[in-house]
Design a protein around this motif. Structure first.
Motif, PDB file in Angstrom:
ATOM      1  N   VAL A 168       0.846  -0.764   0.104  1.00 34.20           N
ATOM      2  CA  VAL A 168       0.609  -0.012   0.424  1.00 34.20           C
ATOM      3  C   VAL A 168       0.342   1.477   0.447  1.00 34.20           C
ATOM      4  O   VAL A 168       0.724   1.964  -0.870  1.00 34.20           O
ATOM      5  CB  VAL A 168      -1.000  -0.297   0.989  1.00 34.20           C
ATOM      6  CG1 VAL A 168      -1.900   1.647   1.375  1.00 34.20           C
ATOM      7  CG2 VAL A 168      -1.775  -1.001   1.145  1.00 34.20           C
ATOM      8  N   ASN A 207       2.797   1.618  -3.207  1.00 35.80           N
ATOM      9  CA  ASN A 207       1.837   1.935  -4.744  1.00 35.80           C
ATOM     10  C   ASN A 207       1.210   3.450  -4.273  1.00 35.80           C
ATOM     11  O   ASN A 207       0.833   4.006  -5.172  1.00 35.80           O
ATOM     12  CB  ASN A 207      -0.140   1.368  -4.107  1.00 35.80           C
ATOM     13  CG  ASN A 207       0.855  -0.188  -4.932  1.00 35.80           C
ATOM     14  OD1 ASN A 207       1.299  -0.165  -5.923  1.00 35.80           O
ATOM     15  ND2 ASN A 207      -0.539  -1.004  -3.900  1.00 35.80           N
ATOM     16  N   ASN A 262      -5.393  -0.904  -5.319  1.00 36.91           N
ATOM     17  CA  ASN A 262      -4.062  -2.481  -5.062  1.00 36.91           C
ATOM     18  C   ASN A 262      -4.068  -3.603  -5.139  1.00 36.91           C
ATOM     19  O   ASN A 262      -5.895  -3.822  -5.204  1.00 36.91           O
ATOM     20  CB  ASN A 262      -3.981  -1.987  -3.213  1.00 36.91           C
ATOM     21  CG  ASN A 262      -4.004  -0.811  -2.859  1.00 36.91           C
ATOM     22  OD1 ASN A 262      -2.621  -0.051  -2.697  1.00 36.91           O
ATOM     23  ND2 ASN A 262      -4.939   0.015  -1.804  1.00 36.91           N
TER      24      ASN A 262
END
Length: 271
Positions: free
Chosen positions: A114, A117, A125
């Motif tokens: 997470v 990203n 995700n």
């Protein structure tokens, strides 16, 4: 001084990145999962090496690696409890138990994905199942690289100072390799391999420098932790250093993502 002035435009954004509240939240989440995940991975890896492969020298190399990351009483505490756990279960550790432990061990990669990203600007995700599949692959890949340092030190593990030197020499490229695999495979997008490899080199060197710093200050740090946290001292020590390493990893990812934007390289979601 001139060199520092030239480097300052690259250093300043990273320092500002480390002051963001969100980065601290991600790093603490990763650190907490290290506390939950690291020991189950050690139990599985050490049990396989000892009882399935009978690589007793490599087993001793694992203990050496743990003392390298956590010197002093914390490292001794982890090694002592790891030995007690695997000796207690012996070969009775079932395949189901190993799979369950490996499932527990990959928890670190969920908050890390997470965070990566977010750094790369990837809006989507992976699903929980896909994250688990990628995480298991990274557990195997990174675990193999980490165990490679134990293999390198195993022939001279009985010679304390020599095994420590061999381990230190093998540790840096392995750390760089682990960081690179994480940067390259964990984000849910196709990131530029060269940029993340350069970042992995700097982060790997920084992690090894932090390990050296830990060696220098551990008597004072251990005394402070024992005085202020008593029965939780070792857990707090693991969380603090995991937080520092997480900040370094996220800082390197931010640098590579920033350079990619400067080069007009776009990263799109895989899914």
């Amino acid at each position: 001084m001139d060199r520092l002035k030239r480097l300052w435009p690259d250093i300043k954004p990273t320092l500002l990145f480390w002051t963001e509240t969100e980065v601290h939240v991600y790093s603490f989440s990763v650190a907490a999962n290290v506390l939950l995940s690291f020991f189950p991975f050690l139990v599985v890896a050490t049990s396989i090496i000892r009882y399935a492969l009978h690589w007793f020298g490599v087993e001793q190399g694992i203990y050496l690696a743990l003392r390298d990351y956590f010197p002093g009483e914390t490292g001794a505490f982890i090694v002592r409890n790891l030995q007690a756990t695997i000796y207690k279960h012996g070969q009775a550790l079932s395949m189901f138990s190993m799979i369950l432990l490996l499932f527990t061990a990959n928890g670190i990669f969920m908050p890390l994905e997470v965070a990566l990203n977010r750094i790369w600007g990837i809006s989507k995700n992976r699903s929980f199942l896909k994250n688990q599949l990628v995480s298991q692959g990274l557990i195997l890949g990174c675990g193999f690289l980490w165990l490679a340092t134990s293999v390198a030190a195993s022939p001279v593990v009985k010679i304390g100072w020599l095994s420590a030197i061999v381990y230190k020499l093998a540790s840096l490229p392995v750390t760089i390799g682990i960081v690179f695999l994480t940067y390259w495979l964990l984000p849910n997008g196709r990131v530029p391999p060269l940029l993340v490899f350069i970042a992995a080199i700097f982060v790997g060197v920084s992690i090894e420098a932090m390990k050296l710093l830990n060696w220098l200050i551990w008597p004072w740090l251990n005394e402070k932790m024992m005085r202020e946290y008593a029965p939780f001292a070792h857990s707090v020590t693991i969380i603090i250093w995991s937080f520092i390493f997480s900040m370094l990893v996220l800082g390197g990812a931010d640098w590579s993502a920033r350079k990619a934007r400067e080069m007009n390289l776009t990263v799109s979601s895989i899914d």
